[in-house]
Design a protein around this motif. Structure first.
Motif, mmCIF file in Angstrom:
data_model
loop_
_atom_site.group_PDB
_atom_site.id
_atom_site.type_symbol
_atom_site.label_atom_id
_atom_site.label_comp_id
_atom_site.label_asym_id
_atom_site.label_seq_id
_atom_site.Cartn_x
_atom_site.Cartn_y
_atom_site.Cartn_z
ATOM 1 N N LEU A 130 -18.543 3.139 -28.308
ATOM 2 C CA LEU A 130 -18.007 2.958 -29.654
ATOM 3 C C LEU A 130 -18.965 2.148 -30.519
ATOM 4 N N ASP A 131 -19.634 1.169 -29.914
ATOM 5 C CA ASP A 131 -20.552 0.336 -30.687
ATOM 6 C C ASP A 131 -21.751 1.124 -31.200
ATOM 7 N N ILE A 132 -22.176 2.135 -30.477
ATOM 8 C CA ILE A 132 -23.279 2.980 -30.950
ATOM 9 C C ILE A 132 -22.810 3.817 -32.132
ATOM 10 N N LYS A 133 -21.560 4.267 -32.084
ATOM 11 C CA LYS A 133 -20.995 4.987 -33.220
ATOM 12 C C LYS A 133 -20.939 4.078 -34.443
ATOM 13 N N ARG A 134 -20.553 2.821 -34.220
ATOM 14 C CA ARG A 134 -20.504 1.864 -35.328
ATOM 15 C C ARG A 134 -21.900 1.584 -35.882
ATOM 16 N N ALA A 135 -22.873 1.458 -34.995
ATOM 17 C CA ALA A 135 -24.247 1.206 -35.425
ATOM 18 C C ALA A 135 -24.770 2.388 -36.243
ATOM 19 N N THR A 136 -24.417 3.602 -35.828
ATOM 20 C CA THR A 136 -24.834 4.796 -36.570
ATOM 21 C C THR A 136 -24.246 4.787 -37.971
ATOM 22 N N SER A 137 -22.977 4.429 -38.080
ATOM 23 C CA SER A 137 -22.337 4.335 -39.390
ATOM 24 C C SER A 137 -23.035 3.301 -40.260
ATOM 25 N N ALA A 138 -23.349 2.146 -39.681
ATOM 26 C CA ALA A 138 -24.029 1.085 -40.436
ATOM 27 C C ALA A 138 -25.429 1.526 -40.856
ATOM 28 N N GLY A 139 -26.137 2.216 -39.960
ATOM 29 C CA GLY A 139 -27.475 2.703 -40.290
ATOM 30 C C GLY A 139 -27.450 3.703 -41.431
ATOM 31 N N ILE A 140 -26.473 4.601 -41.403
ATOM 32 C CA ILE A 140 -26.330 5.567 -42.499
ATOM 33 C C ILE A 140 -25.993 4.829 -43.793
ATOM 34 N N ILE A 364 -19.426 -5.027 -33.597
ATOM 35 C CA ILE A 364 -20.262 -4.674 -32.444
ATOM 36 C C ILE A 364 -20.381 -5.842 -31.468
ATOM 37 N N ASN A 365 -20.374 -5.515 -30.177
ATOM 38 C CA ASN A 365 -20.539 -6.520 -29.122
ATOM 39 C C ASN A 365 -22.030 -6.738 -28.869
ATOM 40 N N TYR A 366 -22.553 -7.848 -29.356
ATOM 41 C CA TYR A 366 -23.988 -8.125 -29.229
ATOM 42 C C TYR A 366 -24.343 -8.814 -27.910
ATOM 43 N N ASP A 367 -23.359 -9.035 -27.049
ATOM 44 C CA ASP A 367 -23.644 -9.637 -25.741
ATOM 45 C C ASP A 367 -24.307 -8.643 -24.795
ATOM 46 N N ASP A 368 -24.112 -7.352 -25.065
ATOM 47 C CA ASP A 368 -24.741 -6.313 -24.265
ATOM 48 C C ASP A 368 -26.132 -6.043 -24.833
ATOM 49 N N TYR A 369 -27.168 -6.243 -24.025
ATOM 50 C CA TYR A 369 -28.539 -6.132 -24.511
ATOM 51 C C TYR A 369 -28.861 -4.727 -25.025
ATOM 52 N N ALA A 370 -28.436 -3.715 -24.299
ATOM 53 C CA ALA A 370 -28.731 -2.339 -24.700
ATOM 54 C C ALA A 370 -28.107 -2.032 -26.061
ATOM 55 N N THR A 371 -26.879 -2.455 -26.231
ATOM 56 C CA THR A 371 -26.197 -2.233 -27.508
ATOM 57 C C THR A 371 -26.864 -3.009 -28.631
ATOM 58 N N LYS A 372 -27.205 -4.260 -28.360
ATOM 59 C CA LYS A 372 -27.810 -5.116 -29.390
ATOM 60 C C LYS A 372 -29.122 -4.533 -29.905
ATOM 61 N N TYR A 373 -30.021 -4.177 -28.986
ATOM 62 C CA TYR A 373 -31.330 -3.687 -29.408
ATOM 63 C C TYR A 373 -31.249 -2.276 -29.979
ATOM 64 N N ALA A 374 -30.374 -1.445 -29.425
ATOM 65 C CA ALA A 374 -30.197 -0.094 -29.972
ATOM 66 C C ALA A 374 -29.663 -0.166 -31.398
ATOM 67 N N THR A 375 -28.711 -1.063 -31.621
ATOM 68 C CA THR A 375 -28.160 -1.262 -32.964
ATOM 69 C C THR A 375 -29.247 -1.666 -33.950
ATOM 70 N N PHE A 376 -30.089 -2.604 -33.541
ATOM 71 C CA PHE A 376 -31.174 -3.072 -34.405
ATOM 72 C C PHE A 376 -32.080 -1.916 -34.826
ATOM 73 N N PHE A 377 -32.488 -1.097 -33.862
ATOM 74 C CA PHE A 377 -33.410 -0.008 -34.178
ATOM 75 C C PHE A 377 -32.741 1.107 -34.974
ATOM 76 N N ILE A 378 -31.482 1.393 -34.683
ATOM 77 C CA ILE A 378 -30.764 2.422 -35.441
ATOM 78 C C ILE A 378 -30.654 2.033 -36.909
ATOM 79 N N VAL A 379 -30.198 0.806 -37.147
ATOM 80 C CA VAL A 379 -29.966 0.349 -38.518
ATOM 81 C C VAL A 379 -31.273 0.194 -39.291
ATOM 82 N N LEU A 380 -32.312 -0.286 -38.621
ATOM 83 C CA LEU A 380 -33.587 -0.520 -39.302
ATOM 84 C C LEU A 380 -34.361 0.775 -39.550
ATOM 85 N N MET A 381 -34.373 1.662 -38.567
ATOM 86 C CA MET A 381 -35.245 2.826 -38.641
ATOM 87 C C MET A 381 -34.700 3.946 -39.524
#
Length: 430
Positions: A130-140, A364-381
């Motif tokens: 779900l957090d990746i879906k949220r990150a995608t929404s934020a990136g868009i 988003i749950n930033y305690d999970d490293y994979a989610t945290k870094y994936a979110t950063f790259f999705i939103v930035l890129m």
């Protein structure tokens, strides 16, 4: 009446009048999509008049179908984000003809319909966090806000720094900034028609001040959709190079719909779980409408978060959606007014919608490293590469890479693993 019995109003503890009020609230909350979508997509070279009609028709068809098929108070229309990606990412950025871009929409819609009607639906819903879906929404959200600022003239090109802040003394820019402020304030005050009111206010100020030309006619017969309907070019997109683009439209539409339905569904207590009958039917309605979108000449439809306005007014059944659909017949006859709206009244709305989507980051749950870094790259890129595809694929690649480093090999069996594989092919093979 037999027609009303299908909505089970008593079971849902509602009434015709309550559903009408709810449907009307949703209509005013999302009316902005008619001029906004037409303005965005017309920048690709498509005729504005036909886009006004096509956007209204798709809103009517998709919302009516959902109301009758799924019996949920969810309105649907052309999704923000993908329409901007269609124009600025594919057509203007990658120089893909708009007919071919419509082919991408059509094929992604066919795939979406297959997914919605098969167990693939549950696999994607359950294996993409779900957090990746949220990150995608934020990136868009960041992506379309960047486009909004650029089209308002606030952000301009710079040889030294790529982009920079423009001189803000131009009256068109100043009115755009005023429109942005009005939309934000009205949204803060929870005015249901905040976005369309902002457009109307700035348009009137522009007319009165002479910054924009006043229209002498407001009403006309609907424009024909013939210039864009059935114009999708399918054969030109049946190549490996187009797979990531098709996948992006597919996944973004699914993410957008699921995210919206979760938000609206929790408030109205519509869905019992991640794969309830109501959720399934609403996704089926969205998928079917997306197929028709490519045929009609617009980008993918999606469930609109503005449906929450109707839910807040007590909407609980598809009757509210039916009323919303019927009210969208009215904009078909106001083409002269929509054509007279200046672009600087439109693009601030894109920035505001972007801010709505960007707010998903707070959950988003930033305690999970994979989610945290994936979110950063999705939103930035997404905004930096001017591509939803690149941002999503890079994020998936980073997510899977970290999970593999943590020896969580089951991630390869998920939809995230599939996207990571596509990313490797896209970035390192093609």
């Amino acid at each position: 009446m037999r027609f009303l019995q299908r909505f089970e109003l008593q079971k849902h503890k509602t009434s015709v009048s309550q559903e009408f009020i709810a449907g009307t609230s949703t209509f005013f909350a999302m009316l902005y999509i008619i001029p906004v979508n037409a303005t965005i997509m017309s920048a690709s070279g498509m005729p504005f008049d036909a886009l006004i009609t096509a956007t209204a028709l798709m809103t009517i068809i998709a919302t009516l179908f959902n109301g009758l098929w799924a019996n949920t108070p969810v309105a649907m229309s052309v999704g923000m984000g993908l329409n901007a990606y269609f124009t600025y990412g594919l057509v203007l950025g990658m120089k893909i003809p708009w007919q071919s871009a419509l082919g991408i929409v059509f094929i992604s819609g066919i795939l979406y319909l297959i997914i919605a009607l098969t167990p693939l639906r549950a696999w994607i819903i359950n294996t993409i966090p779900l957090d990746i879906k949220r990150a995608t929404s934020a990136g868009i959200g960041a992506f379309i806000a960047f486009i909004g600022f650029k089209e308002m003239g606030i952000i301009v090109h710079s040889d030294a720094t790529l982009v920079t802040l423009a001189h803000l003394n131009d009256p068109h820019i100043l009115l755009g900034i005023l429109g942005l402020f009005i939309a934000l304030v009205l949204s803060m005050l929870r005015v249901k028609a905040a976005l369309i009111l902002s457009i109307i206010i700035i348009t009137l100020i522009a007319w009165i001040s002479g910054v924009s030309e006043v229209t002498t006619h407001l009403v006309s017969m609907p424009a024909s959709v013939a210039p864009i309907a059935f114009e999708m070019d399918i054969s030109s997109v049946l190549t490996l190079a187009m797979v990531p683009l098709i996948l992006t439209f597919l996944l973004t539409d699914i993410f957008d719909t699921i995210g919206t339905l979760i938000g609206v569904g929790l408030r109205a207590k519509l869905f019992d779980g991640n794969d309830s009958t109501e959720l399934q039917k609403t996704m089926e309605a969205d998928a079917g409408a997306t197929v028709l979108s490519g045929v009609m000449g617009v980008t993918s439809t999606t469930a609109f978060i503005e449906s929450a306005a109707g839910v807040e007014e007590g909407g609980r059944t598809g009757l509210a959606a039916v009323f919303t659909a019927l009210l969208f017949i009215l904009p078909l006859f106001f083409l002269p007014f929509f054509k007279a709206i200046p672009s600087f009244a439109i693009y601030p709305i894109i920035v505001v919608v972007g801010s709505y989507m960007f707010s998903e980051l707070k959950n988003i749950n930033y305690d999970d490293y994979a989610t945290k870094y994936a979110t950063f790259f999705i939103v930035l890129m997404m905004p930096l590469t001017y591509s939803i595809t690149n941002g999503l694929m890079i994020g998936a690649f980073i997510y899977v890479l970290i999970k593999l480093f943590q020896k969580e090999f089951d991630v390869l069996k998920t939809a995230m693993g599939m996207m990571a594989a596509v990313a490797v092919f896209l970035f390192f093979v093609l």
